[in-house]
Design a protein around this motif. Structure first.
Motif, PDB file in Angstrom:
ATOM      1  N   UNK A   1       0.833  -1.210   0.000  1.00 26.56           N
ATOM      2  CA  UNK A   1       0.000   0.000   0.000  1.00 26.56           C
ATOM      3  C   UNK A   1       0.868   1.261   0.000  1.00 26.56           C
ATOM      4  N   UNK A   2       2.066   1.170   0.536  1.00 30.50           N
ATOM      5  CA  UNK A   2       2.982   2.310   0.540  1.00 30.50           C
ATOM      6  C   UNK A   2       3.797   2.394  -0.756  1.00 30.50           C
ATOM      7  N   UNK A   3       4.202   1.254  -1.273  1.00 34.94           N
ATOM      8  CA  UNK A   3       5.072   1.229  -2.450  1.00 34.94           C
ATOM      9  C   UNK A   3       4.331   1.375  -3.774  1.00 34.94           C
ATOM     10  N   UNK A   4       3.079   0.979  -3.809  1.00 35.76           N
ATOM     11  CA  UNK A   4       2.316   0.979  -5.063  1.00 35.76           C
ATOM     12  C   UNK A   4       0.999   1.739  -4.883  1.00 35.76           C
ATOM     13  N   UNK A   5       1.097   2.980  -4.454  1.00 36.30           N
ATOM     14  CA  UNK A   5      -0.083   3.786  -4.138  1.00 36.30           C
ATOM     15  C   UNK A   5      -1.056   3.907  -5.309  1.00 36.30           C
TER      16      UNK A   5
ATOM     17  N   UNK B   1      -8.183   3.885  -7.025  1.00 35.11           N
ATOM     18  CA  UNK B   1      -9.589   3.724  -7.400  1.00 35.11           C
ATOM     19  C   UNK B   1     -10.399   2.911  -6.399  1.00 35.11           C
ATOM     20  N   UNK B   2      -9.850   2.658  -5.233  1.00 33.18           N
ATOM     21  CA  UNK B   2     -10.548   1.835  -4.233  1.00 33.18           C
ATOM     22  C   UNK B   2     -10.839   2.651  -2.982  1.00 33.18           C
TER      23      UNK B   2
ATOM     24  N   UNK C   1     -12.960   1.122  -0.548  1.00 28.30           N
ATOM     25  CA  UNK C   1     -13.269   0.118   0.475  1.00 28.30           C
ATOM     26  C   UNK C   1     -12.444  -1.137   0.223  1.00 28.30           C
ATOM     27  N   UNK C   2     -12.396  -1.990   1.221  1.00 30.04           N
ATOM     28  CA  UNK C   2     -11.698  -3.273   1.069  1.00 30.04           C
ATOM     29  C   UNK C   2     -12.334  -4.092  -0.049  1.00 30.04           C
ATOM     30  N   UNK C   3     -13.665  -4.101  -0.110  1.00 35.41           N
ATOM     31  CA  UNK C   3     -14.333  -4.863  -1.165  1.00 35.41           C
ATOM     32  C   UNK C   3     -13.970  -4.317  -2.546  1.00 35.41           C
ATOM     33  N   UNK C   4     -13.911  -2.987  -2.695  1.00 34.23           N
ATOM     34  CA  UNK C   4     -13.509  -2.390  -3.975  1.00 34.23           C
ATOM     35  C   UNK C   4     -12.139  -2.913  -4.389  1.00 34.23           C
ATOM     36  N   UNK C   5     -11.201  -2.871  -3.444  1.00 39.04           N
ATOM     37  CA  UNK C   5      -9.840  -3.283  -3.754  1.00 39.04           C
ATOM     38  C   UNK C   5      -9.760  -4.778  -4.044  1.00 39.04           C
ATOM     39  N   UNK C   6     -10.308  -5.593  -3.168  1.00 41.67           N
ATOM     40  CA  UNK C   6     -10.205  -7.047  -3.319  1.00 41.67           C
ATOM     41  C   UNK C   6     -10.866  -7.530  -4.610  1.00 41.67           C
ATOM     42  N   UNK C   7     -11.969  -6.919  -5.000  1.00 39.87           N
ATOM     43  CA  UNK C   7     -12.670  -7.322  -6.217  1.00 39.87           C
ATOM     44  C   UNK C   7     -11.857  -7.010  -7.472  1.00 39.87           C
ATOM     45  N   UNK C   8     -10.858  -6.142  -7.362  1.00 41.60           N
ATOM     46  CA  UNK C   8     -10.035  -5.733  -8.503  1.00 41.60           C
ATOM     47  C   UNK C   8      -8.740  -6.540  -8.634  1.00 41.60           C
ATOM     48  N   UNK C   9      -8.474  -7.446  -7.721  1.00 43.31           N
ATOM     49  CA  UNK C   9      -7.165  -8.120  -7.726  1.00 43.31           C
ATOM     50  C   UNK C   9      -6.897  -8.855  -9.032  1.00 43.31           C
ATOM     51  N   UNK C  10      -7.783  -9.746  -9.439  1.00 40.69           N
ATOM     52  CA  UNK C  10      -7.520 -10.531 -10.650  1.00 40.69           C
ATOM     53  C   UNK C  10      -7.515  -9.684 -11.917  1.00 40.69           C
ATOM     54  N   UNK C  11      -8.502  -8.810 -12.074  1.00 40.33           N
ATOM     55  CA  UNK C  11      -8.693  -8.094 -13.337  1.00 40.33           C
ATOM     56  C   UNK C  11      -7.877  -6.816 -13.474  1.00 40.33           C
ATOM     57  N   UNK C  12      -7.423  -6.246 -12.372  1.00 43.04           N
ATOM     58  CA  UNK C  12      -6.691  -4.977 -12.447  1.00 43.04           C
ATOM     59  C   UNK C  12      -5.314  -5.090 -11.786  1.00 43.04           C
TER      60      UNK C  12
END
Length: 182
Positions: free
Chosen positions: A79-83, A88-89, A91-102
Motif C-alpha cells: 500500500x505504501x510502495x504501489x499507491x 480507485x478503491x 473500500x476493502x471490497x472495492x480493492x479485493x474485487x479488482x485483484x484478478x482483473x486490475x
C-alpha cells in the motif's frame, strides 16, 4: 516466486525480531544462495517455506501464524510502495474485487514472469464478498493475511470465514467469505 516477497519477509523478520534472528533463520534454512535475494529476481517458493519453518522453530510461533502475519505486513508495504494501485478503491471490497482483473494485470507489467494465484470474486450481496484462492502453491495463509491487511488498511469491520477446499489436481484452493459487520 518474485524476490520482492523474499526481501519483504527478511525486512519483517529484521524489524520485528532483530538481525540476529534473521541471520539465525538464514543459516538454519540452508539456502542455496545464503539468503541473497534481489527484489526483481525469481526464486523457488520452497526457499521461503524453509525460511518460515526456520523462523517457526526459532520463535515458537506456528508456520500458519507467521505466514498470516507476513501477509498483513506485505499488504501494508504494498500500500505504501504501489499507491497508484489503491487510487480507485474506497473500500476493502472495492480493492479485493479488482485483484484478478486490475491489480494482477499491473503486477504482470512490472514482473512479466510472476506466477500469481487466481482470486476471482463474487458479490452475493452488497455486504458480502466471496473470493476463491487457487494456486499450485499452498499459500492460503498468506492470502488470508493479505486480506486481513487490506481490511485494516481500509479500517473496516469485516468478518472473514475461511474454508479450505479439496485440492483440484495440483491446485490448492481456499474459499474466503467476507461479510461487513453492522
Amino acid at each position: 516466486m518474485k524476490g520482492v516477497v523474499f526481501t519483504e519477509f527478511m525486512e519483517l523478520v529484521e524489524t520485528r525480531m532483530g538481525l540476529d534472528m534473521l541471520d539465525r533463520i538464514i543459516t538454519e534454512a540452508n539456502l542455496p544462495n545464503d539468503g541473497a535475494y534481489t527484489a526483481v529476481g525469481t526464486y523457488d517458493h520452497a526457499e521461503l517455506v524453509r525460511l518460515v519453518q526456520a523462523l517457526s522453530n526459532a520463535s515458537g510461533l506456528s508456520v500458519p501464524q507467521l505466514i498470516h502475519l507476513f501477509g498483513e505486513h506485505l499488504f501494508q508495504r504494498f500500500s505504501l510502495q504501489y499507491k497508484a494501485l489503491f487510487a480507485d478503491s474506497r473500500t476493502a471490497f472495492d480493492f479485493l474485487a479488482r485483484i484478478d482483473d486490475v491489480i494482477h494485470v499491473e503486477v504482470r507489467k512490472l514482473y512479466p514472469d510472476a506466477e500469481l494465484p487466481t482470486l476471482p470474486c463474487e458479490r452475493p450481496t452488497p455486504d458480502s464478498l466471496v473470493m476463491l484462492y487457487s494456486s499450485p502453491r499452498g499459500f492460503g495463509d498468506l492470502a488470508e493475511g493479505l486480506i486481513a491487511g487490506c481490511i485494516k488498511h481500509f479500517g473496516e469491520d469485516i468478518k472473514v470465514t475461511r474454508v479450505d477446499l479439496p485440492k483440484e489436481g495440483a491446485l490448492h484452493r481456499v474459499r474466503f467469505e467476507l461479510v461487513k459487520q453492522a
